[in-house]
Design a protein around this motif. Structure first.
Motif, PDB file in Angstrom:
ATOM      1  N   GLU A  25       8.929  -8.170  -6.240  1.00 56.15           N
ATOM      2  CA  GLU A  25       9.925  -7.845  -5.228  1.00 56.15           C
ATOM      3  C   GLU A  25      11.333  -8.274  -5.645  1.00 56.15           C
ATOM      4  O   GLU A  25      12.318  -7.881  -5.034  1.00 56.15           O
ATOM      5  CB  GLU A  25       9.567  -8.515  -3.898  1.00 56.15           C
ATOM      6  CG  GLU A  25       8.367  -7.904  -3.199  1.00 56.15           C
ATOM      7  CD  GLU A  25       8.602  -6.438  -2.857  1.00 56.15           C
ATOM      8  OE1 GLU A  25       9.645  -6.106  -2.274  1.00 56.15           O
ATOM      9  OE2 GLU A  25       7.740  -5.615  -3.196  1.00 56.15           O
ATOM     10  N   ASN A  46       4.829  -1.837   1.874  1.00 59.98           N
ATOM     11  CA  ASN A  46       3.799  -1.848   0.859  1.00 59.98           C
ATOM     12  C   ASN A  46       2.786  -0.772   1.208  1.00 59.98           C
ATOM     13  O   ASN A  46       2.577  -0.456   2.387  1.00 59.98           O
ATOM     14  CB  ASN A  46       3.104  -3.210   0.805  1.00 59.98           C
ATOM     15  CG  ASN A  46       4.038  -4.318   0.374  1.00 59.98           C
ATOM     16  OD1 ASN A  46       4.822  -4.150  -0.551  1.00 59.98           O
ATOM     17  ND2 ASN A  46       3.970  -5.449   1.048  1.00 59.98           N
ATOM     18  N   CYS A  47       2.149  -0.203   0.198  1.00 63.95           N
ATOM     19  CA  CYS A  47       1.091   0.768   0.470  1.00 63.95           C
ATOM     20  C   CYS A  47       0.024   0.093   1.334  1.00 63.95           C
ATOM     21  O   CYS A  47      -0.390  -1.033   1.055  1.00 63.95           O
ATOM     22  CB  CYS A  47       0.485   1.268  -0.836  1.00 63.95           C
ATOM     23  SG  CYS A  47      -0.904   2.410  -0.580  1.00 63.95           S
ATOM     24  N   SER A  55      -0.366  -1.101  -5.457  1.00 66.60           N
ATOM     25  CA  SER A  55       0.844  -1.937  -5.486  1.00 66.60           C
ATOM     26  C   SER A  55       2.125  -1.150  -5.215  1.00 66.60           C
ATOM     27  O   SER A  55       3.221  -1.688  -5.369  1.00 66.60           O
ATOM     28  CB  SER A  55       0.962  -2.627  -6.853  1.00 66.60           C
ATOM     29  OG  SER A  55       1.040  -1.661  -7.897  1.00 66.60           O
ATOM     30  N   THR A  71       5.355   0.472  -3.541  1.00 71.26           N
ATOM     31  CA  THR A  71       6.265   0.065  -2.472  1.00 71.26           C
ATOM     32  C   THR A  71       7.343   1.117  -2.304  1.00 71.26           C
ATOM     33  O   THR A  71       7.564   1.950  -3.179  1.00 71.26           O
ATOM     34  CB  THR A  71       6.923  -1.298  -2.776  1.00 71.26           C
ATOM     35  OG1 THR A  71       7.684  -1.179  -3.994  1.00 71.26           O
ATOM     36  CG2 THR A  71       5.882  -2.384  -2.941  1.00 71.26           C
TER      37      THR A  71
END
Length: 508
Positions: free
Chosen positions: A203, A357-358, A364, A366
């Motif tokens: 992130e 987020n998924c 993973s 985003t």
């Protein structure tokens, strides 16, 4: 009295007769002008280049220099449609960037495209023949995935009514990424600067800022000296990049006077830890330095002076927040919302630019709301249900041999322009069902989910349970707060060993 038209006609005649042009290079003279015996008036570059070899007799032509300062010259691309006029000081720069100047296609190095023409035709040509390199975006934001194996690239950025060119280059020997953004028509007065977030797997990101450049840099050699520079090693450490970099570009529009004032005031509200703008409650250390309410629980000592933190509030600073308009915390992702402190907090909880987020925990990916919706339909199509009205119905086998105390199903439900995650888990004694609203912290007690167990042999026989949709949370906590159906009850609703349930999202 002479008019501007008369003066323009007179200066055009002087240019056509080469009276104001260098006797050697035939270009418009620029002071200082040298008058050479038996040669004529020449410009300084020609004089410096040939004087030592030719041993000229010369003198400065001050009279002609005074005339040059008064004349407005036509652009040499006048015959192609340019009607602008400039002083000799401005003329060279204009002609280098003139939209009527014949230009080569900027994709020449990549596709050997041999097109050449003016600026307007260049845009049409690029869209028609290099459409896979065109990015159309709204709200001054666009995403670009860059591979480290792609040494250089060119993209046409279309944000009506403006058009830009992005040129990006990776120098692996120097471990640097370079890029520039240029205005195709030099109509960037309202777009003075832009910012870019460079991200990898984490992130964290590195942020760079720069100004939009003139069209001169579109059709000439890429100059790393004027480009924005990103250190790939630093980016690898901060953002965990592997082979791909996610670049999020935001073009900043011209600010109103009120926005300028707000921005100057907001400078005093920047948290020294997270760099976001502080909103009440605001805490201060024993020396008076302030931090935001999100950073305060993580700190024992002040990051500015190392003094001990207590629970002292900075009420004076909090009082001033009522007169300030805050930008949305997701403004770097493209949100243009600016509002009072109370209204902006509500907006941020459901901002469409908020990063998601998924919903599937083994993925993973985003992105913002729109990006994740596209991702779900592209990569998780079989597990996505649109459930605005009717919801959906499914069945599972009530077989004790299949009990494994594991999650047996996750579904993603799109309803009311929100993303919900449905999770089912079976135990030997009961079955659990939970619904979470993804990304939106205000969703709890705003949406409910309904699960109806249906006896398919007698469809009028139903067991209906309803509960609030929960905010995203770890599975252990989630299954303490969800709907539970004992297996002994499910057995009485089963049909040939199959249990059928209907799931629906409702808005209160």
């Amino acid at each position: 009295m002479e008019t501007d038209i008369d003066l323009y006609n007179f200066s055009d005649e002087l240019v056509e007769k080469n009276c104001l042009c260098c006797a050697i290079c035939k270009d418009i003279l620029r002071p200082p002008v040298m008058l050479i015996e038996n040669v004529g008036n020449i410009c300084t570059p020609c004089f410096d280049e040939k004087h030592e070899d030719m041993n000229w007799r010369y003198l400065n032509n001050y009279a002609l220099e005074n005339i040059l300062k008064m004349v407005k010259f036509p652009c040499k691309f006048k015959s192609k449609g340019c009607n602008d006029r400039f002083s000799y000081e401005e003329l060279t720069f204009h002609q280098t960037n003139c939209e009527y100047r014949t230009k080569l296609c900027s994709m020449f190095k990549f596709t050997a495209c041999e097109w050449e023409g003016n600026t307007t035709d260049f845009i049409d040509h690029f869209k028609e023949y290099h459409g896979d390199h065109v990015i159309i975006f709204e709200k001054n934001l666009f995403y670009l995935e860059t591979s480290l194996s792609e040494v250089s690239l060119v993209k046409l950025l279309v944000m009506k009514p403006h058009t830009f060119i992005l040129r990006m280059q990776i120098n692996l020997s120097r471990k640097k990424l370079f890029y520039i953004i240029c205005s195709v028509k030099d109509d960037y007065s309202s777009f003075c600067e832009y910012s870019v977030k460079h991200k990898g797997a984490s992130e964290n990101y590195i942020k760079t800022k720069s100004k939009i450049l003139s069209s001169y840099h579109i059709h000439n050699e890429f100059d790393e000296n004027i480009a924005v520079e990103v250190d790939l090693e630093a980016l690898r450490q901060v953002s965990q990049i592997s082979d791909t970099i996610t670049n999020i570009f935001k073009i900043k529009m011209e600010e109103s006077q009120a926005e300028v004032i707000d921005e100057k005031m907001l400078h005093f509200f920047e948290c020294p830890v997270c760099k976001n703008f502080m909103k009440p409650p605001i805490y201060q250390c024993q020396s008076g330095h302030s931090v935001c309410n999100l950073c305060r629980p993580r700190l024992e000592k002040c990051p500015t002076c190392r003094a001990i933190f207590g629970n002292t509030r900075n009420y004076s600073l909090e009082g001033l927040t009522t007169g300030i308009r805050y930008p949305c915390i997701f403004h770097d992702s493209g949100c243009m919302e600016i509002s009072s402190v109370s209204d902006i907090l509500k907006h941020e909880s459901e901002c469409p630019f908020k990063p998601y987020n998924c919903p599937f925990k083994d993925c993973s990916s985003t992105g913002n709301h729109e990006v994740i919706l596209d991702h779900l339909l592209s990569f998780h199509f079989n597990s996505v249900i649109y459930g605005d009205m009717a919801g959906y119905t499914e069945s599972f086998r009530l077989d004790q041999n299949s009990y494994s105390n594991k999650i047996f199903e996750r579904k993603c439900v799109i309803a009311f322009n929100h993303i919900f995650r449905l999770t089912c888990k079976r135990f030997a004694e009961h079955c659990l069902m939970a619904a979470e609203i993804c990304g939106c912290k205000s969703g709890e007690k705003t949406f409910v989910y309904e699960v109806a167990i249906i006896d398919m042999s007698r469809p009028e026989k139903k067991l209906i349970r309803t509960d609030y949709c929960l905010n995203e949370m770890p599975d252990d906590e989630l299954f303490k707060r969800c709907i539970m159906f004992p297996n002994t009850v499910l057995t009485s609703y089963s049909n040939h060993g199959m249990v059928t349930f209907h799931f629906m999202i409702k808005q209160k």
